[in-house]
Design an enzyme around this catalytic site. Structure first.
Site, mmCIF file in Angstrom:
data_model
loop_
_atom_site.group_PDB
_atom_site.id
_atom_site.type_symbol
_atom_site.label_atom_id
_atom_site.label_comp_id
_atom_site.label_asym_id
_atom_site.label_seq_id
_atom_site.Cartn_x
_atom_site.Cartn_y
_atom_site.Cartn_z
ATOM 1 N N CYS A 98 0.851 -1.195 0.000
ATOM 2 C CA CYS A 98 0.000 0.000 0.000
ATOM 3 C C CYS A 98 0.888 1.246 0.000
ATOM 4 C CB CYS A 98 -0.857 -0.017 1.270
ATOM 5 S SG CYS A 98 -1.841 1.469 1.503
ATOM 6 N N THR A 139 0.673 3.455 2.113
ATOM 7 C CA THR A 139 1.041 3.626 3.522
ATOM 8 C C THR A 139 2.328 2.863 3.841
ATOM 9 O OG1 THR A 139 -1.282 3.830 4.088
ATOM 10 C CG2 THR A 139 0.201 3.294 5.900
ATOM 11 N N HIS A 147 5.123 4.891 2.672
ATOM 12 C CA HIS A 147 5.430 5.988 3.610
ATOM 13 C C HIS A 147 6.293 5.466 4.765
ATOM 14 C CE1 HIS A 147 2.995 9.086 1.822
ATOM 15 N NE2 HIS A 147 1.919 8.311 1.808
ATOM 16 N N ASP A 207 -4.001 13.041 -13.319
ATOM 17 C CA ASP A 207 -2.785 12.710 -12.587
ATOM 18 C C ASP A 207 -1.654 13.472 -13.262
ATOM 19 O OD1 ASP A 207 -0.448 11.106 -11.405
ATOM 20 O OD2 ASP A 207 -2.129 10.030 -10.516
ATOM 21 N N GLY A 222 -8.285 11.288 -0.403
ATOM 22 C CA GLY A 222 -6.862 11.656 -0.384
ATOM 23 C C GLY A 222 -6.541 12.453 0.869
ATOM 24 N N ILE A 260 -14.026 10.527 3.583
ATOM 25 C CA ILE A 260 -14.184 9.061 3.494
ATOM 26 C C ILE A 260 -13.016 8.418 4.222
ATOM 27 C CG2 ILE A 260 -14.237 7.065 1.934
ATOM 28 C CD1 ILE A 260 -16.650 8.790 1.470
ATOM 29 N N TYR A 261 -13.320 7.534 5.170
ATOM 30 C CA TYR A 261 -12.264 6.846 5.904
ATOM 31 C C TYR A 261 -12.511 5.339 5.844
ATOM 32 C CZ TYR A 261 -9.121 5.480 9.661
ATOM 33 O OH TYR A 261 -8.129 4.879 10.399
#
Ligand code: NAD
Ligand code: ZN
Length: 340
Positions: A38, A40, A43, A195, A262, A285-286
């Site tokens: 992902c 994440t 990151h 994008d 985002g 949105i989560y």
């Protein structure tokens, strides 16, 4: 067992031997078959400011996975050893107002696997049985491995009615690409994706987007006039980029609805007047709705939604470094790593 561990407070990820976790009451042990990387995880790999604030070194990372149940903890019923499952990676408290009110995806006590507790980039993971998602036989494991971000895309794309509507998606990361496909699959009119990365825009086009726009060298306004459009009815913000969000505000039709996934940098601004004078709705949105989103995304795949088009790379786990490199270079859709 083998696991990918964030060993040091620095860039990188380390393959290590760690103990196999033991399932407690109402938990199951899962033998991991496939995982997906992902944004994440990237990151955490890069050790950016958010990771430094959030991740304690020593953590097993990863949250997108599919596997088979290896052991049932005390009290678990309704599942069998050997059964193929994915799982909701947000573990909620079950006691708070939102959990009890039927909105567990908004539980303020959410614990994320691979972020707040040991994750799925390992040969085994323990999950609460209540988080399991049984995978129907026709769904291949390499797709079930990334139902988590697919669920983010589905939650966002299904938040507002897009049937017959013109949809703008800012950001053609894996989630934006999947959302574009869902919107087309369920009957949106024009789906325009922006994008600054041509490789990813091509994936969005292959997924069925009406038009893709590289905003570094093309104007969204020109594309709209080509399509004889005055504005978008629904916006899905999937870039986390403030410029993209402001482009979206500018291009929405009055009364439009925006689902915002985002994650913007702290303190990012926007043109509030456009929200107010156009009467826009902006909905954060989560995660995924538990478990409404999971039912819907499973059924979408069973009804022919071509989720596999976003899967660009499958690698054995020993080549994990190549997977992270591809993600870092933005030259990948979904990257799936195989543990078996
Ligand atoms: P990603 O980083 O892979 O994709 C973001 C894309 O936005 C990239 O392809 C990037 O090139 C593009 N972009 C950059 N500047 C742009 C601009 N000006 N206009 C248009 N596009 C631009 O991310 P992803 O994994 O697809 O996730 C999408 C977003 O959702 C990320 O911000 C992520 O942090 C966030 N996210 C939120 C949740 C949640 O629960 N709210 C869950 C998962 C991910
Ligand atoms: Zn709760």
């Amino acid at each position: 067992m083998k696991a990918l561990v964030k060993r040091e407070a620095a860039r990188g990820i380390w393959m290590e031997q760690v103990p196999v976790p033991q399932p407690g009451p109402n938990e199951v042990l899962i033998k991991v078959e496939k995982t997906a990387i992902c944004g994440t995880d990237l990151h955490i790999y890069l050790w950016d400011e958010w990771s430094q604030r959030t991740i304690r070194p020593g953590l097993v990372i990863g949250h997108e996975f599919v596997g088979r149940i290896a052991e049932l903890g005390p009290g678990v019923s309704g599942y069998k050893v050997g059964q193929r499952v994915s799982a909701e990676g947000h573990i909620v408290c079950g006691h708070c107002r939102n959990c009890r009110g039927g909105r567990p995806h908004l539980c303020p006590h959410t614990v994320g696997i691979g972020v707040n507790r040991d994750g799925a980039f390992a040969e085994y993971i323990v999950m609460p049985a209540s988080n399991l998602w049984p995978v129907p036989d026709p769904v291949p494991s390499e797709l079930a491995a990334f139902f988590d971000p697919y669920g983010n895309a589905a939650h966002c794309a299904l938040e507002f009615d897009v049937v017959g509507e013109d949809v703008l998606i800012t950001g053609a990361g894996p989630i934006g690409i999947i959302a574009a496909g869902i919107c087309k699959h369920i009957g949106a009119r024009n789906v325009v994706v922006t994008d600054v990365n041509d490789y990813r825009l091509k994936l969005a086009a292959d997924m069925g987007a009406t038009r893709v726009v590289n905003v570094a060298n093309q104007s969204l306004r020109d594309v709209m006039s080509d399509l004889h459009m005055e504005g978008f009815d629904v916006g899905l913000e999937m870039s986390g980029n403030p410029r993209a969000f402001n482009d979206m505000l500018e291009c929405m039709y009055p009364g439009g609805r925006i689902a915002m996934l985002g994650i913007m940098p702290k303190g990012a601004g926007c043109d509030w007047e456009r929200i107010i004078f156009k009467g826009l709705t902006v909905q954060g949105i989560y995660g995924r709705k538990m478990y409404e989103t999971w039912y819907k995304m499973t059924q979408l795949v069973l009804s022919g939604f071509p989720l596999g088009k976003v899967l660009t790379h499958q690698l054995p786990i020993d080549e994990f470094q190549q997977g992270f490199d591809l993600m870092e270079q933005g030259r990948a859709g979904k990257v799936v790593l195989s543990w078996t």
